[in-house]
Every structure is written in C-alpha cells, then in structure tokens.
Design a protein around this motif. Structure first.
Motif, PDB file in Angstrom:
ATOM      1  N   SER A 281      -0.065  14.419 -10.325  1.00  0.00           N
ATOM      2  CA  SER A 281      -1.820  15.402  -9.513  1.00  0.00           C
ATOM      3  C   SER A 281      -0.965  15.969  -7.767  1.00  0.00           C
ATOM      4  O   SER A 281       0.060  16.426  -7.998  1.00  0.00           O
ATOM      5  CB  SER A 281      -1.789  13.601  -8.299  1.00  0.00           C
ATOM      6  OG  SER A 281      -2.593  14.053  -6.999  1.00  0.00           O
ATOM      7  N   SER A 282      -1.689  16.263  -7.442  1.00  0.00           N
ATOM      8  CA  SER A 282      -1.308  17.026  -5.547  1.00  0.00           C
ATOM      9  C   SER A 282      -0.621  16.360  -4.663  1.00  0.00           C
ATOM     10  O   SER A 282      -0.434  16.541  -4.182  1.00  0.00           O
ATOM     11  CB  SER A 282      -2.341  18.202  -5.856  1.00  0.00           C
ATOM     12  OG  SER A 282      -3.762  17.253  -5.235  1.00  0.00           O
ATOM     13  N   ILE A 283      -1.401  14.884  -5.338  1.00  0.00           N
ATOM     14  CA  ILE A 283      -0.744  13.788  -3.995  1.00  0.00           C
ATOM     15  C   ILE A 283       0.170  13.239  -4.967  1.00  0.00           C
ATOM     16  O   ILE A 283       0.024  12.786  -6.296  1.00  0.00           O
ATOM     17  CB  ILE A 283      -1.885  13.119  -4.016  1.00  0.00           C
ATOM     18  CG1 ILE A 283      -2.926  13.599  -3.646  1.00  0.00           C
ATOM     19  CG2 ILE A 283      -1.667  12.027  -3.109  1.00  0.00           C
ATOM     20  CD1 ILE A 283      -4.652  13.137  -3.531  1.00  0.00           C
ATOM     21  N   TYR A 284       1.575  12.714  -3.558  1.00  0.00           N
ATOM     22  CA  TYR A 284       2.499  12.346  -5.177  1.00  0.00           C
ATOM     23  C   TYR A 284       2.098  11.160  -4.291  1.00  0.00           C
ATOM     24  O   TYR A 284       1.624  10.434  -3.725  1.00  0.00           O
ATOM     25  CB  TYR A 284       3.220  12.820  -3.764  1.00  0.00           C
ATOM     26  CG  TYR A 284       5.110  12.179  -3.942  1.00  0.00           C
ATOM     27  CD1 TYR A 284       5.789  12.571  -5.312  1.00  0.00           C
ATOM     28  CD2 TYR A 284       5.096  10.992  -3.891  1.00  0.00           C
ATOM     29  CE1 TYR A 284       6.520  12.007  -5.243  1.00  0.00           C
ATOM     30  CE2 TYR A 284       6.380  10.146  -4.218  1.00  0.00           C
ATOM     31  CZ  TYR A 284       6.690  10.175  -5.606  1.00  0.00           C
ATOM     32  OH  TYR A 284       8.349  10.011  -5.845  1.00  0.00           O
ATOM     33  N   SER A 326       3.394  -0.307 -10.769  1.00  0.00           N
ATOM     34  CA  SER A 326       2.070  -0.602 -10.050  1.00  0.00           C
ATOM     35  C   SER A 326       2.613   1.090  -9.755  1.00  0.00           C
ATOM     36  O   SER A 326       3.620   1.908  -9.359  1.00  0.00           O
ATOM     37  CB  SER A 326       1.406  -0.845  -9.012  1.00  0.00           C
ATOM     38  OG  SER A 326       2.063  -1.070  -7.761  1.00  0.00           O
ATOM     39  N   LEU A 327       1.612   2.660  -9.383  1.00  0.00           N
ATOM     40  CA  LEU A 327       1.736   3.646  -8.365  1.00  0.00           C
ATOM     41  C   LEU A 327       1.247   3.438  -6.999  1.00  0.00           C
ATOM     42  O   LEU A 327      -0.047   2.532  -6.675  1.00  0.00           O
ATOM     43  CB  LEU A 327       0.948   4.641  -8.896  1.00  0.00           C
ATOM     44  CG  LEU A 327       0.845   4.920 -10.490  1.00  0.00           C
ATOM     45  CD1 LEU A 327       0.059   6.092 -10.637  1.00  0.00           C
ATOM     46  CD2 LEU A 327       2.226   5.327 -10.900  1.00  0.00           C
ATOM     47  N   ASN A 328       1.715   4.024  -5.910  1.00  0.00           N
ATOM     48  CA  ASN A 328       1.800   3.786  -4.620  1.00  0.00           C
ATOM     49  C   ASN A 328       0.895   5.021  -4.339  1.00  0.00           C
ATOM     50  O   ASN A 328       1.442   6.193  -4.480  1.00  0.00           O
ATOM     51  CB  ASN A 328       3.130   3.480  -3.881  1.00  0.00           C
ATOM     52  CG  ASN A 328       4.794   4.124  -4.124  1.00  0.00           C
ATOM     53  OD1 ASN A 328       4.428   4.969  -4.395  1.00  0.00           O
ATOM     54  ND2 ASN A 328       5.864   3.232  -3.800  1.00  0.00           N
ATOM     55  N   HIS A 329       0.830   5.570  -3.416  1.00  0.00           N
ATOM     56  CA  HIS A 329       0.620   6.643  -3.001  1.00  0.00           C
ATOM     57  C   HIS A 329       2.128   7.185  -1.969  1.00  0.00           C
ATOM     58  O   HIS A 329       1.480   7.404  -0.581  1.00  0.00           O
ATOM     59  CB  HIS A 329      -0.879   6.655  -1.356  1.00  0.00           C
ATOM     60  CG  HIS A 329      -2.075   6.442  -2.474  1.00  0.00           C
ATOM     61  ND1 HIS A 329      -3.096   7.333  -2.646  1.00  0.00           N
ATOM     62  CD2 HIS A 329      -2.458   4.672  -2.887  1.00  0.00           C
ATOM     63  CE1 HIS A 329      -3.980   7.012  -3.506  1.00  0.00           C
ATOM     64  NE2 HIS A 329      -3.721   6.133  -3.328  1.00  0.00           N
ATOM     65  N   GLY A 330       2.981   7.823  -2.231  1.00  0.00           N
ATOM     66  CA  GLY A 330       3.940   7.985  -1.818  1.00  0.00           C
ATOM     67  C   GLY A 330       3.908   8.992  -1.383  1.00  0.00           C
ATOM     68  O   GLY A 330       3.246   9.818  -2.035  1.00  0.00           O
ATOM     69  N   VAL A 331       4.259   9.641  -0.197  1.00  0.00           N
ATOM     70  CA  VAL A 331       4.734  10.332  -0.001  1.00  0.00           C
ATOM     71  C   VAL A 331       5.894  11.385  -0.272  1.00  0.00           C
ATOM     72  O   VAL A 331       7.044  10.807  -0.572  1.00  0.00           O
ATOM     73  CB  VAL A 331       6.003  10.281   2.019  1.00  0.00           C
ATOM     74  CG1 VAL A 331       5.974  11.815   2.661  1.00  0.00           C
ATOM     75  CG2 VAL A 331       4.289   9.622   2.707  1.00  0.00           C
ATOM     76  N   ASP A 332       6.124  12.635  -0.570  1.00  0.00           N
ATOM     77  CA  ASP A 332       6.889  13.435  -0.903  1.00  0.00           C
ATOM     78  C   ASP A 332       8.118  13.933  -0.814  1.00  0.00           C
ATOM     79  O   ASP A 332       8.312  14.044   0.542  1.00  0.00           O
ATOM     80  CB  ASP A 332       5.881  14.882  -1.046  1.00  0.00           C
ATOM     81  CG  ASP A 332       6.685  15.736  -2.332  1.00  0.00           C
ATOM     82  OD1 ASP A 332       8.155  15.399  -3.158  1.00  0.00           O
ATOM     83  OD2 ASP A 332       6.492  17.298  -2.988  1.00  0.00           O
ATOM     84  N   ALA A 333       9.352  13.243  -1.353  1.00  0.00           N
ATOM     85  CA  ALA A 333      10.311  13.230  -0.099  1.00  0.00           C
ATOM     86  C   ALA A 333      11.261  14.771  -0.481  1.00  0.00           C
ATOM     87  O   ALA A 333      12.791  14.334  -0.673  1.00  0.00           O
ATOM     88  CB  ALA A 333      10.876  12.245  -0.962  1.00  0.00           C
TER      89      ALA A 333
END
Length: 557
Positions: A281-284, A326-333
């Motif tokens: 996804s474009s969102i990490y 689960s998946l989290n809406h993690g920030v791209d590190a």
C-alpha cells in the motif's frame, strides 16, 4: 374462529416440538484449551486431542466452547459436525480455517435446531473466525456474530467459501458484530430486515461478495444508506444487484480510485510455520503481535523482514504459543520525508519510581516539592494513569486530594504517550539524550531506561524514534569523545538501531545534534568540533561497522 384454531394449533405444535427437544440427550461440552495440557506441546491444530479439555476432538454430539482466552485454533482438514460457541463466558480467541480446511458448524443430531445447531462468534465475550483462501465453512443453522450485550464478534473472509443455512445476524441481542468480506463468497439462505443491529455492527465488502437467496435489494440498500453495509472500510462503493434467473441478490464492493483501501492480514498454516501476508500500500503498515487480547493489550512490532512479491508482503513465522497478529498503521521508518516529529525530553523522575535517581527530577526546583518550586507551566494530564504510575506530592488539590505526578522511568506512562501519538497521527519523536547527564552513573542508568521505554512505545504503536543529542553545558575538551563513545554504546550494547521503529533516511540511521553555537555555561564548542562530530557520524563504520549515520546538526534555537 378459523384463525384462532390455526393459532392454537401452532402453539400446540411448538409445545410438542420443544418437549421432544428436551427429551433428547444434551450435547457433551468440550473447551479449546491447549494450555490445559502442559505435558503435550501444542501445535494449535483442531484435530490434536491434547488441545481440547478431556482430550476429545469435538464432532457430532459435542458443543465446542472457545472461552479460555487460549491460542489460535487452526482448521487444516475436514472437521466439525458439532455446535460452536466462540467467546461464551470468556474471550474466545481466533478460529482460523486455512487452505484445505473444511468446518461443519452446528449439530442437529439431537433433533432440536434451536438448541444445538446455531453457531455464535462472540456469544457473550470477544471471538473471531477467519477463513483463508482455500478454506470452507458450512453453518448448518443460524449464525450469530456478536450476539449478547458485551460481546464483540468478528468474522473475516480473506477467501474461500462460507454458507449459512439459517438466520444471519449481527449484534442481534445487544452485542456488536463485525464482518469483513475481503475475498471469497459468503452465501446466505435467509436475510432478515433486522439482520444488522447493535452499535458498531457492520458488514464491509472488499474483494469478495455476499450472495443472498431472493430479492433483498430494498433491505440491503437500507443498510447501505445507514452505513451498516460499506465497501473497503467505507472508502469504496457498495453495489447490490438482483438476479431474477438465479433468484438471488449479490453484494459487491468497488474500490474508490482516490483511496488505496485498507489492507487485511491473511494467515495460512504452512506446517510447521505460519505465513502472514497483506497487500502492499502507499500507506506503511507494520506487522505486530501480542500474546493477550485481554485489556490492556500491548502490541509489539515484529522484526522479521517482509518479502514483497507481486504486490504482497509476506512473513513466515514458526507456529508459536498463544500469539495474535494484526497490522498497525505504522509510520514508515525508512525515510525522513513527510514526517512530523516531536522533541521528547523524557527527563521526569519521582521518588520511588524505580529509577536510579529516586528524586523529583525536573518537576521541582532544588528537588523541593512545593507549589513555589514547580518547574512546569502545567501539571500533566494523569486522568488515564493507573495508581502504579502516579506518585504523591505533599501538595494538595482544592478537594484535599494529593497532587500526583508521573515519571518517564515508568514504561506504562511512556507507552501511553506513544498511543496518543498514534491516535492523533503524530509520526514519532526525537528522543533527547543530554550529554551532561551521562557522566553520572545514576542518570546514565535513567537515560537508558527512558530509551528502552521509548523504543517499546514506538514498537507497540508503530511510531518512529531517533536519538537527538543535546550538547549544551558539555565541556569542550570531552564533547567529541563523550558523544562518539555514547553512540557506540547505543548501537553496540543497547542495539537501538536494530529496532524496526528506529528512523532511517537514505539507508542510514538518523541522529540529531542540538546545541552547537550556544555559549551555555561558558562551554562554546568551536565550528571545528561540530564538523569533527558530523564527519565522524557520517563516515563508514558508525552503524554496525558499516554505513555512517545521517546527521542533523541544530545550531539555532
């Protein structure tokens, strides 16, 4: 009179039917509880006798309970024929029907469908069922998802097939039912005007479809209009079409061209491992795990590298004890671009907080806990804090209760700060590390404790963190050696850059330095010293003896 006879006849028939059911033998109860058999290592497979109370795999004549908060149950072949109640008197965990698995849910061999053939996913507590691609479930009678008050039932289809012979109900008696059809086909023999009830109940259509017997367009459109039936997490468009030839109504979802949609985590058993996958996804999004779904739930980010092929991220893990994913809406590190980062000083300590300083550090001038000596403009918001996180001061509120403060040394407090960041879409922090503190064994210990707390918070809530050195007040003759030695300690002993949440940019870990150019306490570092530090960090060998760090040098306030 004719109507009265029909009504009485109906009552009479109902009475005999109920009496007949009561005369039948009750189903034998068995509970999914791998931990209850410590002599046998659990494989979390339905067909393993040791995973069930009494050592009996449930089939016809049994009612299978999931209420012990145990590890996931995996169906990988043909099983069932029993009644199924997930979250019946306690947290039900997750039942996974993986590729090649086939489950028959509901037992009508006792001759009374009402009592024995229904299935509940979230009967009175939490419960979840996931069907993966290649899996199949037949519900022989009613399917209740989130049935009674306090229950939260979740039904995820990531592929495969499921059919319901009886009533399909979400939140039917005060609970909350949540359904995600991300793939596969859900076939319903019945559809009621009140099929979706309860606050928070919803049916979301992603890559799959729901097929209902008969013309249900008007009813379905009503649920769409009320927001109870959505597509792609509410970002897409729901379509409802009646096929007169097949006499069936099909519900599908279309992804919005302006939205990426929400990826859903898929899990498959690949003995002896689990394979977890989700679309890119474009969102990490980050993969996280926990061993406990009972509040408070603390998630930890997994460090396993995801392999990306054909638009799918995939991670293979050993089948471990009582783990939920689960998946989290993690920030791209991996990049600094597009980040909003906060400065996190982490310098508050209290007596009896378990830290080495054991004092009112930074809360009060001269460590004197009086109103005249308070160092902060505002008292912290401690409304969500537990009693174990708060420390009494001699000061009192107007009602006579003691003023309480918190400490950066307490992990629960720091984790809450990162949860707040996640909830408010803040990307992460620069953790300030004051060189002037590190010469003291007590405060060196405190700084390391806060660093560990920040790492745990970032990993639990998908935020990022990076070290920011504050060189103010540092003697010039030790500045370079102190900062370089400490970075070696952080990398080689505390392994901070091994964290999946440590911030990198252009392939290098990020380090910020604050304080060059200020004559703080008579200690004014020279431009040459500043350049020496920057060159040292950026030269090869400063991270795992490989690449240098990306350095941000702050020289102005």
């Amino acid at each position: 009179m004719r109507s009265l006879r029909k009504f009485c006849g109906g009552l009479l028939a109902l009475f005999f039917l109920g009496a007949g059911g009561l005369a039948k033998a009750q189903l034998t109860a068995t509970t999914w509880n791998p931990a209850g058999n410590p002599t046998q290592p659990s494989d979390y497979i339905w067909t393993t006798p040791g995973n069930w109370s009494g050592g009996i795999v449930p089939a016809h004549g049994y009612k299978a309970y999931f209420n012990a908060g145990a590890g996931p149950c995996v169906v990988s072949n043909t099983v069932g024929g029993c009644q199924l109640s997930i979250g019946d008197g306690g947290p039900g965990g997750v039942l996974i029907i993986t590729n090649g698995g086939s489950l028959s849910a509901g037992d009508n061999t006792a001759g009374n469908n009402d009592n024995y053939a229904w299935t509940a996913i979230g009967y009175s507590s939490t419960g979840e069922m996931d069907i993966e691609s290649g899996g199949a479930v037949t519900f022989n009678y009613h399917l209740w998802i989130g049935l009674n008050p306090g229950a939260i039932g979740t039904f995820n289809m990531n592929g495969g097939t499921a059919s319901v012979a009886g009533v399909f109900g979400l939140g039917f008696s005060g609970g909350t039912g949540i359904v995600h059809i991300n793939g596969g086909v859900l076939s319903l023999s019945q559809w009621a005007a009140n099929a979706i009830q309860g606050s928070g109940s919803m049916l979301d259509i992603g890559g799959g479809s729901v097929v209902i017997a008969g013309n249900q367009v008007a009813s379905v459109n009503g649920f769409i209009a009320s927001g109870k039936i959505t597509a792609y997490g509410g970002t897409g468009t729901v379509a409802c079409i009646y096929n007169g030839t097949a006499n069936s109504t099909t519900i599908t979802g279309t992804k919005s061209s302006s939205a990426s949609g929400n990826p859903y985590l898929s899990i498959q058993l690949t003995t002896p491992n689990l394979t977890l996958s989700w679309p890119t996804s474009s969102i990490y999004y980050g993969l996280q795990a926990t061993t406990n779904l009972v509040s408070p739930v603390v998630w930890r980010s997994l460090t396993n590298t995801a392999v990306t092929t054909n638009g799918t991220n995939e991670v293979t893990l050993p089948l471990s004890q009582t783990t939920f994913f689960s998946l989290n809406h993690g920030v791209d590190a991996t990049t600094m671009y597009g980040k909003l980062l906060m400065g996190y000083q982490g310098w508050f300590a209290c007596p009896n907080d378990g830290s080495a300083p054991n004092q009112w550090w930074h809360w009060f001038h001269n460590q004197t806990p009086t109103a005249a000596n308070v160092n902060t403009d505002f008292l912290p918001d401690t409304s969500e804090s537990t009693s174990n996180e708060l420390f009494n001061t001699p000061m009192t509120h107007s009602d006579g209760s003691p003023v309480q403060l918190d400490s950066s040394a307490v992990a629960a407090t720091v984790l809450r700060h990162f949860r707040w960041m996640q909830e408010n879409q803040l990307d992460g922090v620069f953790l300030q590390r004051f060189l002037s503190d590190l010469s003291s064994p007590q405060f060196f210990s405190f700084r390391n404790q806060v660093t560990a707390n920040v790492r745990a918070g970032a990993e639990a809530y998908g935020r990022v963190f990076a070290i920011m050195y504050d060189v103010s007040g540092q003697p010039t003759n030790t500045l370079v050696s102190n900062i370089t030695n400490d970075w070696r300690y952080l990398v080689n002993t505390m392994h901070v850059t091994n964290s999946t949440r440590y911030l990198w940019h252009q392939g290098k870990p990020v380090v910020a330095i604050w304080g060059f150019g200020f004559n703080d306490g008579g200690h004014l570092a020279s431009p040459q010293q500043a350049q020496t530090v920057i060159d040292w960090f950026q030269s090869p060998g400063r991270h795992r003896y490989g690449r240098g760090a990306d350095v941000l040098a702050h020289t102005t306030k």
